[in-house]
Structures are given as C-alpha cells and as structure tokens.
Design a protein around this motif. Sequence first.
Motif, PDB file in Angstrom:
ATOM      1  N   GLY A   1     -12.110  24.126 -10.202  1.00 47.07           N
ATOM      2  CA  GLY A   1     -10.982  23.885  -9.162  1.00 47.07           C
ATOM      3  C   GLY A   1     -10.026  25.081  -9.866  1.00 47.07           C
ATOM      4  N   GLY A   2     -10.963  25.871 -10.265  1.00 47.60           N
ATOM      5  CA  GLY A   2      -9.733  27.390 -10.656  1.00 47.60           C
ATOM      6  C   GLY A   2      -9.248  27.305 -12.159  1.00 47.60           C
ATOM      7  N   THR A   3      -9.741  28.234 -13.150  1.00 51.93           N
ATOM      8  CA  THR A   3      -9.430  27.599 -14.972  1.00 51.93           C
ATOM      9  C   THR A   3      -8.198  27.546 -15.009  1.00 51.93           C
ATOM     10  OG1 THR A   3      -9.788  29.530 -15.250  1.00 51.93           O
ATOM     11  CG2 THR A   3     -11.486  29.056 -15.358  1.00 51.93           C
ATOM     12  N   ASN A   4      -7.913  26.631 -16.071  1.00 47.51           N
ATOM     13  CA  ASN A   4      -5.889  26.436 -16.317  1.00 47.51           C
ATOM     14  C   ASN A   4      -5.951  28.170 -16.427  1.00 47.51           C
ATOM     15  OD1 ASN A   4      -6.743  24.258 -15.424  1.00 47.51           O
ATOM     16  ND2 ASN A   4      -5.749  23.393 -17.197  1.00 47.51           N
ATOM     17  N   GLU A   5      -6.736  28.992 -17.100  1.00 46.66           N
ATOM     18  CA  GLU A   5      -6.009  30.842 -17.306  1.00 46.66           C
ATOM     19  C   GLU A   5      -5.289  31.230 -16.348  1.00 46.66           C
ATOM     20  OE1 GLU A   5      -7.801  28.902 -20.658  1.00 46.66           O
ATOM     21  OE2 GLU A   5      -8.414  29.204 -18.556  1.00 46.66           O
ATOM     22  N   ILE A   6      -6.701  30.701 -15.162  1.00 45.30           N
ATOM     23  CA  ILE A   6      -5.982  31.394 -13.353  1.00 45.30           C
ATOM     24  C   ILE A   6      -4.664  31.181 -13.228  1.00 45.30           C
ATOM     25  CG2 ILE A   6      -6.673  31.310 -11.171  1.00 45.30           C
ATOM     26  CD1 ILE A   6      -8.515  33.626 -13.006  1.00 45.30           C
ATOM     27  N   GLN A   7      -5.050  29.772 -13.434  1.00 48.32           N
ATOM     28  CA  GLN A   7      -3.204  28.656 -12.409  1.00 48.32           C
ATOM     29  C   GLN A   7      -2.094  29.205 -13.581  1.00 48.32           C
ATOM     30  OE1 GLN A   7      -4.411  26.817 -10.081  1.00 48.32           O
ATOM     31  NE2 GLN A   7      -6.141  27.067 -10.877  1.00 48.32           N
TER      32      GLN A   7
ATOM     33  N   GLY B   1     -18.497  24.185  -1.000  1.00 46.36           N
ATOM     34  CA  GLY B   1     -19.149  25.340  -1.077  1.00 46.36           C
ATOM     35  C   GLY B   1     -18.348  26.582  -1.562  1.00 46.36           C
ATOM     36  N   TYR B   2     -17.724  26.132  -2.691  1.00 49.34           N
ATOM     37  CA  TYR B   2     -17.235  27.668  -3.280  1.00 49.34           C
ATOM     38  C   TYR B   2     -17.365  28.810  -4.410  1.00 49.34           C
ATOM     39  CZ  TYR B   2     -12.430  26.317  -0.685  1.00 49.34           C
ATOM     40  OH  TYR B   2     -11.534  26.530   0.296  1.00 49.34           O
ATOM     41  N   SER B   3     -17.533  27.665  -5.639  1.00 52.19           N
ATOM     42  CA  SER B   3     -18.465  28.435  -6.190  1.00 52.19           C
ATOM     43  C   SER B   3     -19.681  29.152  -6.544  1.00 52.19           C
ATOM     44  CB  SER B   3     -17.972  28.045  -7.873  1.00 52.19           C
ATOM     45  OG  SER B   3     -16.581  27.962  -8.226  1.00 52.19           O
ATOM     46  N   GLU B   4     -19.740  30.518  -7.089  1.00 49.47           N
ATOM     47  CA  GLU B   4     -21.152  30.964  -6.987  1.00 49.47           C
ATOM     48  C   GLU B   4     -22.065  31.535  -8.484  1.00 49.47           C
ATOM     49  OE1 GLU B   4     -21.176  34.194  -3.634  1.00 49.47           O
ATOM     50  OE2 GLU B   4     -20.497  32.608  -2.566  1.00 49.47           O
ATOM     51  N   PRO B   5     -23.365  31.916  -8.540  1.00 49.88           N
ATOM     52  CA  PRO B   5     -23.387  32.275  -9.995  1.00 49.88           C
ATOM     53  C   PRO B   5     -22.598  33.130 -10.544  1.00 49.88           C
ATOM     54  CG  PRO B   5     -25.228  31.296  -8.422  1.00 49.88           C
ATOM     55  CD  PRO B   5     -23.897  31.323  -8.098  1.00 49.88           C
ATOM     56  N   GLU B   6     -22.031  34.425  -9.609  1.00 45.04           N
ATOM     57  CA  GLU B   6     -21.491  35.424 -10.381  1.00 45.04           C
ATOM     58  C   GLU B   6     -20.059  35.865 -10.070  1.00 45.04           C
ATOM     59  OE1 GLU B   6     -22.631  36.899 -12.720  1.00 45.04           O
ATOM     60  OE2 GLU B   6     -24.817  35.876 -12.670  1.00 45.04           O
ATOM     61  N   SER B   7     -19.077  33.810  -9.080  1.00 42.08           N
ATOM     62  CA  SER B   7     -18.119  33.863  -8.438  1.00 42.08           C
ATOM     63  C   SER B   7     -17.584  32.883  -8.322  1.00 42.08           C
ATOM     64  CB  SER B   7     -18.195  34.221  -6.367  1.00 42.08           C
ATOM     65  OG  SER B   7     -18.607  35.604  -6.955  1.00 42.08           O
ATOM     66  N   GLY B   8     -16.850  32.540  -9.808  1.00 37.31           N
ATOM     67  CA  GLY B   8     -16.399  31.104 -10.172  1.00 37.31           C
ATOM     68  C   GLY B   8     -15.174  31.329 -10.099  1.00 37.31           C
ATOM     69  N   SER B   9     -14.052  32.187 -11.108  1.00 37.67           N
ATOM     70  CA  SER B   9     -12.970  32.189 -11.075  1.00 37.67           C
ATOM     71  C   SER B   9     -12.347  33.213 -10.091  1.00 37.67           C
ATOM     72  CB  SER B   9     -12.614  32.118 -12.399  1.00 37.67           C
ATOM     73  OG  SER B   9     -12.383  31.195 -12.811  1.00 37.67           O
ATOM     74  N   ASP B  10     -13.207  34.278  -9.420  1.00 32.11           N
ATOM     75  CA  ASP B  10     -12.703  35.541  -9.422  1.00 32.11           C
ATOM     76  C   ASP B  10     -13.715  35.276  -7.725  1.00 32.11           C
ATOM     77  OD1 ASP B  10     -11.985  38.003  -8.132  1.00 32.11           O
ATOM     78  OD2 ASP B  10     -13.823  38.906  -8.927  1.00 32.11           O
ATOM     79  N   LEU B  11     -12.990  33.936  -7.574  1.00 31.05           N
ATOM     80  CA  LEU B  11     -13.731  33.670  -5.868  1.00 31.05           C
ATOM     81  C   LEU B  11     -13.696  34.012  -4.972  1.00 31.05           C
ATOM     82  CD1 LEU B  11     -14.481  30.826  -4.821  1.00 31.05           C
ATOM     83  CD2 LEU B  11     -12.742  30.322  -3.895  1.00 31.05           C
ATOM     84  N   ALA B  12     -13.040  35.506  -4.729  1.00 28.21           N
ATOM     85  CA  ALA B  12     -13.000  36.047  -3.498  1.00 28.21           C
ATOM     86  C   ALA B  12     -14.217  37.241  -4.046  1.00 28.21           C
ATOM     87  CB  ALA B  12     -11.830  36.894  -3.456  1.00 28.21           C
ATOM     88  N   SER B  13     -14.691  37.383  -4.969  1.00 25.15           N
ATOM     89  CA  SER B  13     -15.582  38.767  -5.503  1.00 25.15           C
ATOM     90  C   SER B  13     -17.641  37.717  -4.764  1.00 25.15           C
ATOM     91  CB  SER B  13     -15.978  38.339  -6.589  1.00 25.15           C
ATOM     92  OG  SER B  13     -16.678  37.905  -7.544  1.00 25.15           O
TER      93      SER B  13
END
Length: 396
Positions: free
Chosen positions: A379-385, A127-139
Amino acid sequence: MDLTANPALEPFRAEVRSFFERDFPKDIIEKTARGQSLTTAEVRKSEMALGAKGWLASAWPSEYGGPGWSLEEQYVFDEELERAGVPTVTPMGVIYVGPIIYTFGSDTQKEKWLEGISSGRDGWGQGYSEPESGSDLASLQFSAVREGDEYVLNGTKIWTSAAQHADWIFLLARTSREAKKQEGISFICCEMDRPGVSLHPIITIDGKHVLNSVTFENVRVPVDYRIGEEGKGWTYSQFLLGFERTSYARIGGKRKQLSHIRRLASAEPTGGNTRLIDDEAFAQKLTAADMAVDGLEMTVLRVLSAVKDGGSPGKEASIIKILATETAQQITTLYLDLAAAHGQRKFADSVSPDWTGHTAYAAPGVATYLGTRAQTIYGGTNEIQKNIIAKRVLGL
C-alpha cells in the motif's frame, strides 16, 4: 465523534450485531477463527451474505447500491463486523475500484460493474505494483497500446492480493511515454479469464496464499474498459489510495486481538508461576498497545470527519496507514511474548494438560505476526508515507 455517547446509534448497533450473530454463515466465522484461508466459493458466500442484506458496499451512496449510511453508522458497522469475527471484506471491489467507477466512470460502466461489486457476486483484483515498480509506482512499464477500439495489454503485475478469487482486475497501464512519468498512465479494467492472462501464486512467510503475480501477454480489451480519460490514471489512482490507506485501520479487529491476548495472559498457570498479566514488562507492552489503538481510532475519526460528500480521505490517509500498520505489528508481537512465556513455564514446571490447552493460539498467532510484517510495505511503504506527510501535509 463520540460514538459511545450517542444513544441514537444503539438500535442500529443492535440490528447489525443481531445479523452477525443469527444470520451470517457460521461456518465462515468458525473457519476464519481457526486462522484458515477461505476458498473462492467461501469468499463469495461471505460477501454475498452481506450483499444480500445491502451491507457489503457499506460506504457507498444509496444511488449506487450502498445503504447510504452516515459516517457514524459505517463506523459502527465496521466495529461490529470485526467484533463478530466476520472476514474482512475484500477491499479491491467495494473500497477501491467501486468509488472510482461511480465517481469517474460512464453510465454504461456503472451499469456494467457496480451491481456485481455491491452484491458480492464479482471479485476484483488490483494491478498496481510491478517487479521493477513498487514504491515508485509512477515508473510502471506495463503497457496498453491502442489498436482501433481495443487496447493490447502486456506486462506483469505483482503482489496482487486476492487475485486468485477475482473475476476482474483493474490496472494502471502506460498508454503514452511522451509525457513525464506521472502522466501517460491510464486506468483500465480486464477480466481475469481473458486469453493471455495468467496467474502465479506467491506463498508468503506465514504459509498462506494471499499474493500473486499476474502476467498479460497480448491481452485485448475494449477501449470502453478504460475508466475516465486516457492518461489520467495517476489522478484516479491517488483518489483510490486515500480509501486504501484508511481501510487498514480495522479498529474492531485490533481491540478483539487485544482482548484475546489479555485473556490468555490472565490465565492461571500451574507450578507456582504468576500470571503473565502480572509481569510488569508485559503489562506495559499491553497497555502501550491499548493506547496505540485509542490514538489510531481518534486519528481515523478526525480524518474521516473531514471527508465531504463521498470524497476521498486524501493525503492525510498516509497518517492512518502508518499508525494502523505499526500498531498491527505492535499487537501481534505480543503473541510471540505469550508463546515464549508459556513455553518456558511448560518446560520448567511440567505444566498440566489443562495449561497446554491455552497455547493453541501459538501457531496462528505466530502466523499472524509474520503476516503483519508486510503491512508497513504494501500500500506504499511507511517510508514513502512519511515523505507524503512531510511534503503534502506539512508543506516541508
């Protein structure tokens, strides 16, 4: 590591290969080869077959229920598993949360959870991603409010892979809003059948049920379901993500796909057409995919060779994540090229029934192509990687 040049590994490779050929459930391999999804009972059957052998948690130290294999043995095992067509092990338990538990968990938590994971008896979701918190997981906004000896969980997790097969889920939850967003996050576990937990399937473009959203409404869990310190969940999640991003490599599976594509492209059509393998443009694409897998393999070996004493692969795992997912897309695109070429030959030349049999791969091949489109996102978009590599690896 030059694995092929090490004769000491050959008896081990033969043992693993023999197990998959003789003892692993053949019905599971056959259903997977047809591109069909496994039921929860079949997932448990597959993973408990590995667990009974002591091979499910292949990278775990022996003191926690793993086989205690060397890095080379782990690599050979993964290669043979994929060569045999055995379903990829659901990573959320043995690859993701297991190392978190035995590294940061209490003795009670280790006793409670590790055996169920390593045996294959218990399935886990992430349970990581949320509807408003995908790549910016810390939000993330999913909340865990402490009330006495319990946390009360509220919120929604989305893109939760294999949650329909899970008995447990591990979560990142906000336990404090007073610190910066990377702080105040805790790592908490929960049974999937707790009152207030509801699962909602998400059917993807390839027609499969792999993803889900999971909603929590006033779900109460004991405080001792929290792993490690309160507010340190972000630190633990980064440790986990190193394992997640290296797990995408799947070298053996990629080589098996390329071998399948080469075999299909080498078949002799009727009606005077040349083999697709003799088409220069297609042959160049196939060679490029071969080279991409070779490069990916060398990168995986370099990154894993640097891991010491069971530690996480760390930020360099972002390199593997990019290479692995882009290579997967590169390979599966070849199935579309095959289908297009074979379709043209059939239409143009009234190809015999024997040739049309070769196109049985087309539907599952296209589904696989569609499924891999998501790999550069999850798993974190490639742009984020790429940002991670620039900042944390290259120091830019």
